[in-house]
Design a protein around this motif. Sequence first.
Motif, mmCIF file in Angstrom:
data_model
loop_
_atom_site.group_PDB
_atom_site.id
_atom_site.type_symbol
_atom_site.label_atom_id
_atom_site.label_comp_id
_atom_site.label_asym_id
_atom_site.label_seq_id
_atom_site.Cartn_x
_atom_site.Cartn_y
_atom_site.Cartn_z
ATOM 1 N N MET A 70 0.826 -1.201 0.000
ATOM 2 C CA MET A 70 0.000 0.000 0.000
ATOM 3 C C MET A 70 0.862 1.254 0.000
ATOM 4 S SD MET A 70 -3.245 -0.252 -0.301
ATOM 5 C CE MET A 70 -3.635 1.410 0.272
ATOM 6 N N ALA A 71 1.986 1.207 0.693
ATOM 7 C CA ALA A 71 2.891 2.360 0.717
ATOM 8 C C ALA A 71 3.420 2.657 -0.678
ATOM 9 C CB ALA A 71 4.048 2.094 1.685
ATOM 10 N N ILE A 72 3.783 1.623 -1.428
ATOM 11 C CA ILE A 72 4.301 1.813 -2.781
ATOM 12 C C ILE A 72 3.221 2.374 -3.699
ATOM 13 C CG2 ILE A 72 5.234 0.607 -4.794
ATOM 14 C CD1 ILE A 72 6.525 -1.360 -2.792
ATOM 15 N N LEU A 73 2.002 1.853 -3.572
ATOM 16 C CA LEU A 73 0.901 2.329 -4.402
ATOM 17 C C LEU A 73 0.555 3.783 -4.093
ATOM 18 C CD1 LEU A 73 -1.346 1.802 -6.467
ATOM 19 C CD2 LEU A 73 -2.753 0.929 -4.595
ATOM 20 N N VAL A 74 0.426 4.114 -2.812
ATOM 21 C CA VAL A 74 0.057 5.475 -2.420
ATOM 22 C C VAL A 74 1.188 6.450 -2.731
ATOM 23 C CG1 VAL A 74 -0.502 6.959 -0.457
ATOM 24 C CG2 VAL A 74 -1.609 4.738 -0.695
ATOM 25 N N ALA A 75 2.431 6.018 -2.579
ATOM 26 C CA ALA A 75 3.559 6.881 -2.918
ATOM 27 C C ALA A 75 3.514 7.282 -4.388
ATOM 28 C CB ALA A 75 4.873 6.180 -2.596
ATOM 29 N N THR A 76 3.265 6.308 -5.260
ATOM 30 C CA THR A 76 3.174 6.609 -6.690
ATOM 31 C C THR A 76 1.977 7.493 -6.979
ATOM 32 O OG1 THR A 76 4.080 4.399 -7.089
ATOM 33 C CG2 THR A 76 3.209 5.592 -8.985
ATOM 34 N N THR A 77 0.862 7.238 -6.320
ATOM 35 C CA THR A 77 -0.339 8.050 -6.512
ATOM 36 C C THR A 77 -0.109 9.482 -6.044
ATOM 37 O OG1 THR A 77 -1.688 6.073 -6.146
ATOM 38 C CG2 THR A 77 -2.810 8.202 -6.043
ATOM 39 N N THR A 78 0.594 9.640 -4.930
ATOM 40 C CA THR A 78 0.891 10.983 -4.428
ATOM 41 C C THR A 78 1.741 11.766 -5.425
ATOM 42 O OG1 THR A 78 0.814 10.146 -2.158
ATOM 43 C CG2 THR A 78 1.893 12.273 -2.492
ATOM 44 N N TYR A 79 2.672 11.069 -6.070
ATOM 45 C CA TYR A 79 3.573 11.732 -7.009
ATOM 46 C C TYR A 79 2.908 12.000 -8.354
ATOM 47 C CZ TYR A 79 7.919 12.770 -9.492
ATOM 48 O OH TYR A 79 8.913 13.384 -10.233
ATOM 49 N N ARG A 80 2.095 11.059 -8.841
ATOM 50 C CA ARG A 80 1.429 11.224 -10.143
ATOM 51 C C ARG A 80 -0.037 10.786 -10.032
ATOM 52 N NH1 ARG A 80 4.865 14.121 -11.270
ATOM 53 N NH2 ARG A 80 6.243 14.178 -13.089
ATOM 54 N N PRO A 81 -0.874 11.563 -9.346
ATOM 55 C CA PRO A 81 -2.269 11.143 -9.130
ATOM 56 C C PRO A 81 -3.090 11.083 -10.411
ATOM 57 C CG PRO A 81 -1.937 13.407 -8.418
ATOM 58 C CD PRO A 81 -0.586 12.863 -8.721
ATOM 59 N N LEU A 82 -2.736 11.871 -11.409
ATOM 60 C CA LEU A 82 -3.534 11.940 -12.632
ATOM 61 C C LEU A 82 -3.038 11.004 -13.724
ATOM 62 C CD1 LEU A 82 -4.123 15.807 -12.849
ATOM 63 C CD2 LEU A 82 -5.577 14.060 -11.814
#
Length: 281
Positions: free
Chosen positions: A138-150
């Motif tokens: 989940m940390a890896i997924l949310v980290a990527t989402t935080t950096y490139r949410p769109l």
Amino acid sequence: MSSILDDLKMQYQLGGVAFRLIFWNVLCFLVSLPFFYQFQLGVFNFPDWIVLTSDPSVLITKPWTLISYAFFHHGFGHLFFNMMVLHFSSMLFLTFFNSKQFIGLYLLSALFSGIAFVTGYYFLHLSSAMVGASGAIMAILVATTTYRPLMTIRLLFFGNVKLWHITMVILVLDFMQFRIENTGGHIAHLAGAFFGFIFIKLLQNGIDLSRILNNPFQKSRRAPFKKVHKNYPKSAPKPSSRIVVKDKTQQQIDEILDKISQSGYDCLTQEEKEFLFKAGK
């Protein structure tokens, strides 16, 4: 059998850090089957030196379980789902960040999620044990989402969706099931998501938490060559540049790697596989 083992070794060497992490998770699961799976009852019975227990007195004597729990799973379905999400998340994360940051985030978020689990159960006056890589994933997924949410992701049956939509659905499901079942697992998921968010925010401000860890899934490399600038007298001519020619072995390795990048590892001949395996030793 030897050729299969050689192929696995080659895939491990060329597969990258995400493949190696998945490999170790699967290997730990397979090794645990004959020892900790009770076939008559159909359940896993991991000892307290592997699982993360919510009892602080046990944790103090076995602090390594704050990491070891993240490499074991209580069933094939648990392992399969986690490795699918890990594969998906790692491809996205490694598009923007390096392997050291990837493994650093995995280990640090597993540690943070484990501490959150123990702390949460202590205040809730609950007792349980936990295994699984869900918090770190989940940390890896949310980290990527935080950096490139769109970022646009194409999903089967759903078409194009934004990455933040996928992550939001997963987080909402965790919140909805928090007190229904697997409370400890959901605490770890949400703690991992929080750590992934903080990891990226700190990274954007110049603080890379992964620097405090070395990458155990990546071979150590020599320090990069540094140029030394020397001032020469005006009368002395500057040294002439030289062309460095690759030796035949390195040239053949480069040609095989180019072939893999274009057509995949399966296109190699047996001689090419054996040559590349021997050269990687």
